[in-house]
Motif scaffolding. Structure first.
Motif, short mmCIF file in Angstrom:
data_model
loop_
_atom_site.label_atom_id
_atom_site.label_comp_id
_atom_site.label_asym_id
_atom_site.label_seq_id
_atom_site.Cartn_x
_atom_site.Cartn_y
_atom_site.Cartn_z
N ALA A 188 0.82 -1.22 0.00
CA ALA A 188 0.00 0.00 0.00
C ALA A 188 0.85 1.27 0.00
N MET A 189 2.08 1.19 0.52
CA MET A 189 2.98 2.35 0.56
C MET A 189 3.77 2.52 -0.74
N GLY A 190 3.53 1.62 -1.68
CA GLY A 190 4.14 1.80 -2.99
C GLY A 190 5.46 1.09 -3.20
N PHE A 191 5.81 0.15 -2.33
CA PHE A 191 7.07 -0.59 -2.49
C PHE A 191 6.86 -1.84 -3.34
N GLU A 192 7.88 -2.20 -4.10
CA GLU A 192 7.91 -3.52 -4.72
C GLU A 192 8.21 -4.50 -3.58
N THR A 193 7.27 -5.37 -3.30
CA THR A 193 7.28 -6.11 -2.04
C THR A 193 7.64 -7.58 -2.24
N ILE A 194 8.63 -8.03 -1.49
CA ILE A 194 9.08 -9.41 -1.51
C ILE A 194 8.77 -10.03 -0.15
N ALA A 195 8.05 -11.12 -0.15
CA ALA A 195 7.75 -11.85 1.08
C ALA A 195 8.69 -13.04 1.20
N ILE A 196 9.21 -13.26 2.41
CA ILE A 196 10.11 -14.39 2.67
C ILE A 196 9.53 -15.20 3.82
N ALA A 197 9.36 -16.50 3.60
CA ALA A 197 8.86 -17.37 4.66
C ALA A 197 9.35 -18.79 4.40
N ARG A 198 9.12 -19.64 5.39
CA ARG A 198 9.56 -21.03 5.29
C ARG A 198 8.51 -21.87 4.56
N GLY A 199 8.92 -22.56 3.48
CA GLY A 199 8.04 -23.47 2.77
C GLY A 199 7.24 -22.79 1.68
N ALA A 200 6.73 -23.62 0.78
CA ALA A 200 5.97 -23.10 -0.37
C ALA A 200 4.52 -22.84 -0.03
N GLU A 201 4.05 -23.33 1.13
CA GLU A 201 2.61 -23.27 1.41
C GLU A 201 2.10 -21.85 1.66
N LYS A 202 2.99 -20.92 1.99
CA LYS A 202 2.53 -19.55 2.24
C LYS A 202 2.66 -18.65 1.01
N ALA A 203 3.10 -19.21 -0.10
CA ALA A 203 3.30 -18.40 -1.30
C ALA A 203 2.01 -17.75 -1.78
N GLU A 204 0.93 -18.52 -1.81
CA GLU A 204 -0.33 -17.99 -2.30
C GLU A 204 -0.88 -16.93 -1.36
N ASP A 205 -0.78 -17.19 -0.05
CA ASP A 205 -1.22 -16.19 0.92
C ASP A 205 -0.43 -14.89 0.72
N ALA A 206 0.88 -15.01 0.55
CA ALA A 206 1.73 -13.82 0.37
C ALA A 206 1.28 -13.01 -0.82
N ARG A 207 0.96 -13.68 -1.90
CA ARG A 207 0.52 -12.95 -3.11
C ARG A 207 -0.85 -12.33 -2.90
#
Length: 337
Positions: A188-207
């Motif tokens: 929302a603040m206008g940053f190109e945002t990269i999420a980092i977490a353990r495992g592939a299962e949170k990828a969809e939530d992050a997007r």
């Protein structure tokens, strides 16, 4: 004397139990709140296990409080009965110490924190200093407002106080109670945002939360993955994992910032060489003041940022706490009264 229900932890590490306690009128410069909602923060675990100095028992957890003013103490003339307010980690300041006189209220020498210096919000009623109060916008429900008073302000205020400008890349380490809000605020603040977490299962939530990119920290070198995306100006470390924080440093751009908000007692494994040549800084950020909470909630209203919450009744407070402690919350447990 009237009574209300509150959760008590009798001593460090004991179970959470709902009990009846006396409802006492607030002293001067304090108000009594009828609690409507209280978020369950990861730091509540530290309180329950007695990790802070000079704690008193029994202890009532909870420092993400939202409710209405039910009673005014003497000297309170800037609030009225029925006002909707929130109280977070910043539970009041002295206005007398050097930090307060310099305007650095969050580092007050006598900072008061719910659960620590007075009973917290796992209760039907709580008495707080008037300096702790943040007005809740009418657009937010109590359950929406409660997490903003700690998880929300911690991530929003940390991001806005970095040197990063809109359009730059930043990374959010950890997608939990703090991180899922950090991703939303960053987008929302206008940053190109990269999420980092353990495992592939949170990828969809992050997007869904707004991340442009996702890095699975278990699938290779995190710093290399960040460099492959062009490097980042900021890593906001919301996961309380010192090793994971250290693994992001190589992905920072020159004069980049690692900002730690996830709590851990372990040292971050970073060498001076990693800091000196690229001019990288490592800082900590401690929540925000009552005014910061108000500004966080206002930005949330304007941007649509909301905590993903699971609500439980006060009678289910122990279950809500267990869900947080066991990592089952998606992503913030909120006790509602």
């Amino acid at each position: 004397m009237p009574t209300h229900q509150a959760v008590h932890v009798q001593s460090a590490g004991e179970a959470l139990k709902l009990v009846d306690v006396d409802t006492i009128s607030p002293p001067r410069d304090h108000v009594r709140l009828a609690v409507s909602a209280c978020g369950v923060c990861g730091t509540d675990r530290a309180f329950v296990h007695g990790a802070f100095p000079e704690m008193s028992w029994p202890m009532t957890p909870g420092h993400e409080i939202a409710g209405t003013i039910a009673e005014l103490g003497e000297g309170v003339d800037n609030y009225a009965l029925g006002d909707r307010v929130a109280v977070g980690w910043f539970g009041g300041n002295c206005n007398r110490c050097v930090s307060c006189r310099k305007g650095d209220l969050i580092h007050c020498a006598k900072l008061r924190v719910p659960s620590w210096q007075y009973p917290g919000g796992y209760a039907e009623s709580v008495t707080v200093p008037v300096t702790a109060l943040a007005r809740i916008p009418r657009e937010l429900s109590f359950a929406e407002a409660a997490p903003m008073s700690c998880a929300g302000v911690t991530t929003y205020d940390a991001l806005r106080k970095t040197r990063a400008m809109p359009g730059e890349r930043i990374a959010i380490l950890g997608i939990g109670g703090l991180g899922h809000l950090g991703v939303q605020f960053a987008r929302a603040m206008g940053f190109e945002t990269i999420a980092i977490a353990r495992g592939a299962e949170k990828a969809e939530d992050a997007r869904q939360l707004g991340a442009h990119h996702y890095i699975d920290s278990t699938d290779g070198d995190v710093s290399e993955a960040l460099r492959a995306l062009g490097g980042v100006s900021v890593v906001l470390a919301t996961a309380g994992n010192a090793q994971a924080m250290g693994q992001t440093v190589g992905g920072l751009l020159p004069r980049g910032e690692l900002v730690a908000v996830g709590v851990t007692g372990e040292p971050i494994p970073i060498s001076p060489m990693q800091l000196i040549t690229p001019g990288i800084s490592v800082t900590g950020h401690a929540s925000g003041t009552a005014r910061d909470v108000e500004e966080t909630m206002r930005f949330a209203v304007l941007s649509g940022v909301r905590a993903r919450i699971e609500e439980r009744a006060l009678t289910e407070a122990a279950e809500a706490y267990a869900a947080m402690e066991q990592g089952r919350a998606r992503y913030r447990m909120v006790i509602t009264i």
